[in-house]
Design an enzyme around this catalytic site. Structure first.
Site, PDB file in Angstrom:
ATOM      1  N   LYS A 235       0.830  -1.212   0.000  1.00  0.00           N
ATOM      2  CA  LYS A 235       0.000   0.000   0.000  1.00  0.00           C
ATOM      3  C   LYS A 235       0.868   1.267   0.000  1.00  0.00           C
ATOM      4  O   LYS A 235       0.632   2.184  -0.772  1.00  0.00           O
ATOM      5  CB  LYS A 235      -0.933   0.030   1.233  1.00  0.00           C
ATOM      6  CG  LYS A 235      -1.856  -1.185   1.342  1.00  0.00           C
ATOM      7  CD  LYS A 235      -2.813  -1.054   2.517  1.00  0.00           C
ATOM      8  CE  LYS A 235      -2.168  -1.086   3.877  1.00  0.00           C
ATOM      9  NZ  LYS A 235      -1.530  -2.382   4.241  1.00  0.00           N
TER      10      LYS A 235
ATOM     11  N   ARG B 230      -9.324   0.974   9.137  1.00  0.00           N
ATOM     12  CA  ARG B 230      -8.981  -0.412   9.458  1.00  0.00           C
ATOM     13  C   ARG B 230     -10.094  -1.094  10.239  1.00  0.00           C
ATOM     14  O   ARG B 230      -9.959  -2.278  10.564  1.00  0.00           O
ATOM     15  CB  ARG B 230      -7.711  -0.446  10.303  1.00  0.00           C
ATOM     16  CG  ARG B 230      -6.430  -0.748   9.527  1.00  0.00           C
ATOM     17  CD  ARG B 230      -5.301  -0.563  10.489  1.00  0.00           C
ATOM     18  NE  ARG B 230      -4.091  -1.239  10.213  1.00  0.00           N
ATOM     19  CZ  ARG B 230      -3.013  -0.688   9.645  1.00  0.00           C
ATOM     20  NH1 ARG B 230      -3.058   0.525   9.196  1.00  0.00           N
ATOM     21  NH2 ARG B 230      -1.906  -1.375   9.518  1.00  0.00           N
TER      22      ARG B 230
ATOM     23  N   ARG C 288      11.996  -6.072   4.560  1.00  0.00           N
ATOM     24  CA  ARG C 288      11.921  -4.699   4.044  1.00  0.00           C
ATOM     25  C   ARG C 288      12.605  -3.658   4.941  1.00  0.00           C
ATOM     26  O   ARG C 288      12.696  -3.825   6.147  1.00  0.00           O
ATOM     27  CB  ARG C 288      10.463  -4.306   3.764  1.00  0.00           C
ATOM     28  CG  ARG C 288       9.639  -4.022   4.981  1.00  0.00           C
ATOM     29  CD  ARG C 288       8.208  -3.671   4.572  1.00  0.00           C
ATOM     30  NE  ARG C 288       7.386  -3.430   5.746  1.00  0.00           N
ATOM     31  CZ  ARG C 288       6.106  -3.124   5.708  1.00  0.00           C
ATOM     32  NH1 ARG C 288       5.480  -3.012   4.544  1.00  0.00           N
ATOM     33  NH2 ARG C 288       5.428  -2.907   6.818  1.00  0.00           N
TER      34      ARG C 288
ATOM     35  N   ARG D 233      11.416  -1.246  10.450  1.00  0.00           N
ATOM     36  CA  ARG D 233      10.362  -0.943  11.419  1.00  0.00           C
ATOM     37  C   ARG D 233      10.419  -1.902  12.600  1.00  0.00           C
ATOM     38  O   ARG D 233      10.645  -3.101  12.417  1.00  0.00           O
ATOM     39  CB  ARG D 233       8.994  -1.041  10.740  1.00  0.00           C
ATOM     40  CG  ARG D 233       8.653   0.188   9.946  1.00  0.00           C
ATOM     41  CD  ARG D 233       7.425   0.015   9.123  1.00  0.00           C
ATOM     42  NE  ARG D 233       6.291  -0.573   9.825  1.00  0.00           N
ATOM     43  CZ  ARG D 233       5.065  -0.609   9.344  1.00  0.00           C
ATOM     44  NH1 ARG D 233       4.808  -0.080   8.154  1.00  0.00           N
ATOM     45  NH2 ARG D 233       4.090  -1.164  10.013  1.00  0.00           N
TER      46      ARG D 233
ATOM     47  N   ARG E 126      -0.597  -8.631  13.500  1.00  0.00           N
ATOM     48  CA  ARG E 126      -1.123  -7.670  12.520  1.00  0.00           C
ATOM     49  C   ARG E 126      -2.017  -8.365  11.497  1.00  0.00           C
ATOM     50  O   ARG E 126      -3.045  -7.836  11.082  1.00  0.00           O
ATOM     51  CB  ARG E 126       0.027  -6.933  11.828  1.00  0.00           C
ATOM     52  CG  ARG E 126       0.650  -5.883  12.742  1.00  0.00           C
ATOM     53  CD  ARG E 126       2.097  -5.597  12.392  1.00  0.00           C
ATOM     54  NE  ARG E 126       2.276  -4.859  11.167  1.00  0.00           N
ATOM     55  CZ  ARG E 126       3.439  -4.787  10.499  1.00  0.00           C
ATOM     56  NH1 ARG E 126       4.500  -5.437  10.942  1.00  0.00           N
ATOM     57  NH2 ARG E 126       3.524  -4.086   9.414  1.00  0.00           N
TER      58      ARG E 126
HETATM   59  P1  AMP Z   1       1.023   0.538   9.077  1.00  0.00           P
HETATM   60  O1  AMP Z   1       2.193   1.427   8.823  1.00  0.00           O
HETATM   61  O2  AMP Z   1      -0.191   0.960   8.294  1.00  0.00           O
HETATM   62  O3  AMP Z   1       1.357  -0.912   8.912  1.00  0.00           O
HETATM   63  O4  AMP Z   1       0.632   0.739  10.617  1.00  0.00           O
HETATM   64  C1  AMP Z   1       1.537   0.422  11.664  1.00  0.00           C
HETATM   65  C2  AMP Z   1       0.790   0.280  12.974  1.00  0.00           C
HETATM   66  O5  AMP Z   1       0.158   1.529  13.313  1.00  0.00           O
HETATM   67  C3  AMP Z   1      -0.347  -0.731  12.976  1.00  0.00           C
HETATM   68  O6  AMP Z   1       0.106  -2.051  13.217  1.00  0.00           O
HETATM   69  C4  AMP Z   1      -1.213  -0.200  14.121  1.00  0.00           C
HETATM   70  O7  AMP Z   1      -0.649  -0.486  15.370  1.00  0.00           O
HETATM   71  C5  AMP Z   1      -1.110   1.314  13.896  1.00  0.00           C
HETATM   72  N1  AMP Z   1      -2.149   1.810  12.955  1.00  0.00           N
HETATM   73  C6  AMP Z   1      -1.942   2.372  11.736  1.00  0.00           C
HETATM   74  N2  AMP Z   1      -3.109   2.728  11.157  1.00  0.00           N
HETATM   75  C7  AMP Z   1      -4.081   2.376  12.016  1.00  0.00           C
HETATM   76  C8  AMP Z   1      -5.499   2.463  11.982  1.00  0.00           C
HETATM   77  N3  AMP Z   1      -6.150   2.978  10.923  1.00  0.00           N
HETATM   78  N4  AMP Z   1      -6.196   1.994  13.061  1.00  0.00           N
HETATM   79  C9  AMP Z   1      -5.556   1.483  14.135  1.00  0.00           C
HETATM   80  N5  AMP Z   1      -4.221   1.352  14.223  1.00  0.00           N
HETATM   81  C10 AMP Z   1      -3.477   1.796  13.179  1.00  0.00           C
END
Ligand code: AMP
Length: 218
Positions: free
Chosen positions: A13, A88, A127, A161, A172
């Site tokens: 994404k 989400r 990554r 990360r 996740r």
């Molecule tokens: P991402 O970079 O999108 O993989 O997000 C990393 C982490 O941030 C996720 O595993 C969640 O802990 C938190 N996070 C990001 N976006 C959301 C969301 N829309 N709702 C809840 N937690 C989020």
């Protein structure tokens, strides 16, 4: 156009959102990036969510909806917003609909990026990104040309990360299937869903997304 990129962690994404920013002058709104920024700048909210993020659990709806609300109200839409990693949950999806209504905008398309689960583990555990310009790399699929140095800007600030490990990835993925995947049906019923194969090369996926957006815009 305002669009959502929907898919499990590692579906690509963020990579595709960055391409859309370059090619269509869109604005990327990544709640994951916003939360990581809050963490590294040490805000009270950043400290509160750090542990939740490292575990791979979802931050509360209230916090992420608040972050998106701030950006939507402050920002100009340019070529439109790309929601990356948001919504989400169904509550976030409802809130997004209301927020867009409030600023006189609408959602034009939801792109579901499909990738099989084994490929996700391989993608995520390999990554890393450049901490300065944000360029993304992968140990085997796309290593830097010079080890330890970003191809795009020359920085040596390459980062992985904290949550890109197998244990938090499992959490996740579970959260994705439990809380986020119902959004596929939700947006299908609204007539907004377009599904693309996320397993191809970056260029092939970008092309499929572009075709879906042109179709949605027609
Ligand atoms: P991402 O970079 O999108 O993989 O997000 C990393 C982490 O941030 C996720 O595993 C969640 O802990 C938190 N996070 C990001 N976006 C959301 C969301 N829309 N709702 C809840 N937690 C989020």
């Amino acid at each position: 156009m305002n669009i959502i990129l929907l898919g499990p962690p590692g579906a690509g994404k963020g990579t595709q959102a960055r391409r859309l920013v370059d090619t269509r002058n869109m604005i990327q709104l990544s709640t994951g990036d916003m939360l990581r920024e809050a963490r590294s700048s040490g805000t009270a909210m950043g400290k509160r969510v750090a542990e939740v993020m490292d575990r791979g659990d979802l931050v509360t709806d209230e916090i992420v909806i608040g972050l998106i609300e701030e950006r939507l109200i402050a920002g100009s839409a340019k070529g439109g917003f790309i929601f990356d990693g948001f919504p989400r949950t169904l509550a976030q999806a409802d809130a997004l609909g209301e927020l867009l209504d409030r600023i006189g905008q609408k959602l034009d398309a939801v792109i579901e990026m499909k990738v099989d689960d084994d490929a996700l583990v391989e993608r995520i555990t390999g990554r890393y990104t450049c901490g300065d310009c944000g360029e993304g790399y992968h140990d085997t699929a796309k290593p830097t040309k010079v080890p330890g140095k970003c191809d795009a800007c020359g920085s040596e600030n390459l980062k992985r990360r904290a949550d890109d490990n197998e244990e938090s990835l499992r959490t996740r993925l579970l959260n994705y299937y439990r809380d986020t995947s119902p959004l596929i049906g939700y947006y299908y019923c609204k007539g907004l869903l377009h599904t693309v194969d996320g397993l191809g090369t970056m260029d092939a996926v970008a092309e499929a997304i572009s075709a879906a957006l042109d179709k949605a815009d027609a």
